[in-house]
Write a protein that holds these residues in place. Structure first.
Motif, PDB file in Angstrom:
ATOM      1  N   ARG A   1       0.836  -1.199   0.000  1.00 51.28           N
ATOM      2  CA  ARG A   1       0.000   0.000   0.000  1.00 51.28           C
ATOM      3  C   ARG A   1       0.865   1.240   0.000  1.00 51.28           C
ATOM      4  NH1 ARG A   1      -3.790   1.304   5.094  1.00 51.28           N
ATOM      5  NH2 ARG A   1      -1.702   1.771   5.942  1.00 51.28           N
TER       6      ARG A   1
ATOM      7  N   LEU B   1       0.204   5.581   0.165  1.00 48.58           N
ATOM      8  CA  LEU B   1      -0.757   6.676   0.353  1.00 48.58           C
ATOM      9  C   LEU B   1      -0.131   7.982  -0.114  1.00 48.58           C
ATOM     10  CD1 LEU B   1      -2.064   5.746   3.915  1.00 48.58           C
ATOM     11  CD2 LEU B   1      -3.207   5.316   1.723  1.00 48.58           C
TER      12      LEU B   1
ATOM     13  N   SER C   1       1.992   5.445   4.495  1.00 49.75           N
ATOM     14  CA  SER C   1       1.291   4.189   4.745  1.00 49.75           C
ATOM     15  C   SER C   1       1.757   3.568   6.057  1.00 49.75           C
ATOM     16  CB  SER C   1       1.518   3.232   3.579  1.00 49.75           C
ATOM     17  OG  SER C   1       0.939   1.966   3.836  1.00 49.75           O
TER      18      SER C   1
ATOM     19  N   ARG D   1       0.293   5.300   8.857  1.00 51.56           N
ATOM     20  CA  ARG D   1      -1.141   5.015   8.891  1.00 51.56           C
ATOM     21  C   ARG D   1      -1.441   3.720   9.620  1.00 51.56           C
ATOM     22  NH1 ARG D   1      -5.415   4.121   9.815  1.00 51.56           N
ATOM     23  NH2 ARG D   1      -7.343   4.243   8.568  1.00 51.56           N
ATOM     24  N   TYR D   2      -0.495   2.752   9.662  1.00 49.63           N
ATOM     25  CA  TYR D   2      -0.700   1.516  10.434  1.00 49.63           C
ATOM     26  C   TYR D   2      -1.049   1.851  11.890  1.00 49.63           C
ATOM     27  CZ  TYR D   2       1.986  -0.867   6.724  1.00 49.63           C
ATOM     28  OH  TYR D   2       2.450  -1.363   5.519  1.00 49.63           O
TER      29      TYR D   2
ATOM     30  N   ILE E   1      -9.735 -10.812   1.362  1.00 49.73           N
ATOM     31  CA  ILE E   1     -10.014  -9.599   2.139  1.00 49.73           C
ATOM     32  C   ILE E   1      -9.203  -8.447   1.578  1.00 49.73           C
ATOM     33  CG2 ILE E   1      -8.202 -10.059   3.846  1.00 49.73           C
ATOM     34  CD1 ILE E   1     -10.182  -8.977   5.966  1.00 49.73           C
TER      35      ILE E   1
ATOM     36  N   VAL F   1      -7.392  -4.681   1.420  1.00 50.86           N
ATOM     37  CA  VAL F   1      -6.406  -3.981   2.268  1.00 50.86           C
ATOM     38  C   VAL F   1      -7.110  -2.973   3.166  1.00 50.86           C
ATOM     39  CG1 VAL F   1      -4.443  -2.393   2.246  1.00 50.86           C
ATOM     40  CG2 VAL F   1      -4.534  -4.284   0.630  1.00 50.86           C
TER      41      VAL F   1
ATOM     42  N   ILE G   1      -8.705  -4.722   6.042  1.00 49.36           N
ATOM     43  CA  ILE G   1      -7.703  -5.135   7.032  1.00 49.36           C
ATOM     44  C   ILE G   1      -7.325  -3.940   7.906  1.00 49.36           C
ATOM     45  CG2 ILE G   1      -5.317  -5.882   7.359  1.00 49.36           C
ATOM     46  CD1 ILE G   1      -5.646  -7.596   4.815  1.00 49.36           C
ATOM     47  N   GLN G   2      -7.081  -2.817   7.209  1.00 49.98           N
ATOM     48  CA  GLN G   2      -6.715  -1.613   7.966  1.00 49.98           C
ATOM     49  C   GLN G   2      -7.843  -1.231   8.920  1.00 49.98           C
ATOM     50  OE1 GLN G   2      -3.589   0.535   7.730  1.00 49.98           O
ATOM     51  NE2 GLN G   2      -4.619   0.781   9.690  1.00 49.98           N
TER      52      GLN G   2
ATOM     53  N   LEU H   1      -8.367  -9.961  15.874  1.00 48.04           N
ATOM     54  CA  LEU H   1      -8.385  -9.672  14.436  1.00 48.04           C
ATOM     55  C   LEU H   1      -9.044 -10.823  13.680  1.00 48.04           C
ATOM     56  CD1 LEU H   1      -4.992  -8.003  13.358  1.00 48.04           C
ATOM     57  CD2 LEU H   1      -7.292  -7.269  12.767  1.00 48.04           C
TER      58      LEU H   1
ATOM     59  N   ILE I   1     -12.294 -10.550  11.332  1.00 49.50           N
ATOM     60  CA  ILE I   1     -12.240 -10.867   9.902  1.00 49.50           C
ATOM     61  C   ILE I   1     -13.211 -12.019   9.594  1.00 49.50           C
ATOM     62  CG2 ILE I   1     -10.761 -11.820   8.087  1.00 49.50           C
ATOM     63  CD1 ILE I   1      -8.430 -10.252   9.412  1.00 49.50           C
TER      64      ILE I   1
END
Lengths: 249, 188
Positions: free
Chosen positions: A17, A19, B38, B41-42, B117, B119, B122-123, B172, B176
């Protein structure tokens, strides 16, 4: 679907990913970087200034310490021998009247007061005339005089002036019945001027001696000239009084 | 060949960037910013917070570029800085809560999940985790940190790091699985 390791699956999904940052993200970062660089330059100049000022202070201190050390070092100076002082021949210092008086005083023979052998005293004046006047012949001649002798000469000269004033007062008394304070004052001032003039003349022609200076200071501390005159008068009157009393007895 | 050329180009850019060449710094930013955003962002749910952490990270990268000694990849060095900046921001927001509880994880089983699934989903599931669970999971599972490294960075014990990871995985997987069931019920 084949079972896949849970962690690895999530990692693989998220790793790819990307961004996109906002449009002005780089501008914000660029401004921060520029501000930081300016700050660093200012700090650098500030530290350079501090370092320069420290160096300057150290330099000044080292110079001052160096000068002080120069001053503290003892100065070995060979003082010229002041033992022998040349006194030049005295030129006529006094007015014609005073000169005549001086000559009269100089020529008066040295006599001692002998109370018992003296002829009857009729008045105070004549007896007082016989008070010895010490004349320093050395002052008149150009000789090398030692400083101790010169000091004695100076004192003697002052005493000489005192005696002159006393003699003049006596003469005035003989001439008049009363001597006014103003006349005595005038005589005293004249004698003081002469003494000062003589001293300055001697100082200009002589090498200054430390011992002489000390003696002068001590002399100044002594009784003033006027006081000496009065005391001389008083002493002479006392002497005469004693002489008259003894004679009558 | 392209990789080698890219590496040579990057080395030249880094040399210029060390001398505060703004153009070189801009190029490096453009090359690595999307990936680093990114990464941030996790850890941070809010994209703006994630971008702020990313910019903080790049500021430190360019300010301390002289300390990069070319021992590992440049991207790996930058990434580690981004992780620390993200955790620092979480600490400022006082969102990190790591309960000091250790559970027996000897019987932990690795479960498999549906690979279809997305991304974003998942995020989304990761964002729903408690901050402590999320931190340990992301650092271990995605970033590849060891438990002792996680314990040192987060200032927690080794046991706490392991228990937090176990709980994060369990939660998680549940989320899911529920999401997949919902999806399958929807499509059917």
């Amino acid at each position: 679907m084949a079972p896949v390791n849970f962690d690895k699956h999530i990692k693989d999904k998220l790793e790819d990913r990307k961004l996109t940052p906002s449009v002005n993200a780089w501008d914000k970062l660029s401004e921060r970087l520029e501000a930081n660089e300016k700050k660093k330059h200012v700090n650098l100049y500030w530290w350079c200034g501090v370092a320069a000022s420290i160096v300057g202070v150290l330099f000044v201190v080292s110079q001052l310490v160096g000068n002080k050390q120069e001053i503290i070092e003892p100065q070995v100076v060979k003082n010229p021998k002041v033992n022998d002082i040349e006194v030049l021949e005295q030129k006529p210092l006094y007015s014609s009247d005073q000169k005549q008086t001086q000559e009269e005083v100089v020529t008066t023979p040295k006599t001692e007061i002998k109370i018992k052998d003296e002829s009857p005293v009729k008045s105070v004046g004549p007896i007082l005339n016989k008070i010895p006047v010490v004349v320093s012949e050395n002052i008149k001649s150009s000789k090398t005089i030692k400083p101790e002798q010169q000091l004695k000469e100076a004192l003697t000269f002052e005493e000489q002036k005192i005696q002159e004033v006393v003699a003049q007062v006596k003469e005035l008394k003989e001439q008049k019945t009363q001597v006014t304070d103003a006349e005595i004052e005038e005589l005293l001032q004249k004698a003081q001027r002469e003494i000062v003039f003589t001293k300055r003349h001697n100082e200009s022609n002589t090498i200054v001696d430390a011992n002489k200076l000390l003696q002068e200071v001590e002399t100044d501390l002594d009784k003033s000239f006027r006081t000496k005159v009065f005391e001389a008068l008083k002493a002479s009157y006392g002497t005469v009084k004693t002489a008259v009393a003894n004679r009558n007895n | 060949m392209k990789v080698i050329q890219l590496h040579k180009n990057e080395s030249a850019l880094i040399k210029r960037a060390v001398k505060n060449n703004r153009e070189a710094q801009h190029v490096l930013f453009e090359l690595h910013a999307p990936k680093m955003l990114s990464v941030c962002r996790y850890y941070l749910k809010n994209v703006q917070h994630a971008e702020e952490a990313m910019l903080n990270g790049f500021f430190k990268v360019f300010s301390n570029l002289k300390s990069y000694k070319s021992e590992g990849s440049f991207e790996g060095w930058v990434r580690r800085i981004m992780v620390r900046e993200s955790i620092s921001m979480l600490r400022k927001q006082k969102k990190i809560e790591l309960p000091f509880d250790e559970i027996d994880i000897k019987n932990e089983h690795t479960n498999s999940i549906n690979t279809d699934i997305e991304v974003a989903e998942i995020q989304q599931h990761i964002d729903a985790l408690p901050e402590g669970y999320k931190l340990v999971f992301v650092m271990y599972a995605i970033e590849g940190y060891k438990h002792y490294e996680i314990a040192e960075i987060l200032n927690i014990s080794l046991g706490t790091s392991k228990s937090q990871l176990f709980k994060a995985r369990k939660m998680l997987q549940e989320r899911i699985r529920k999401s997949n069931k919902t999806t399958s019920y929807g499509t059917s």
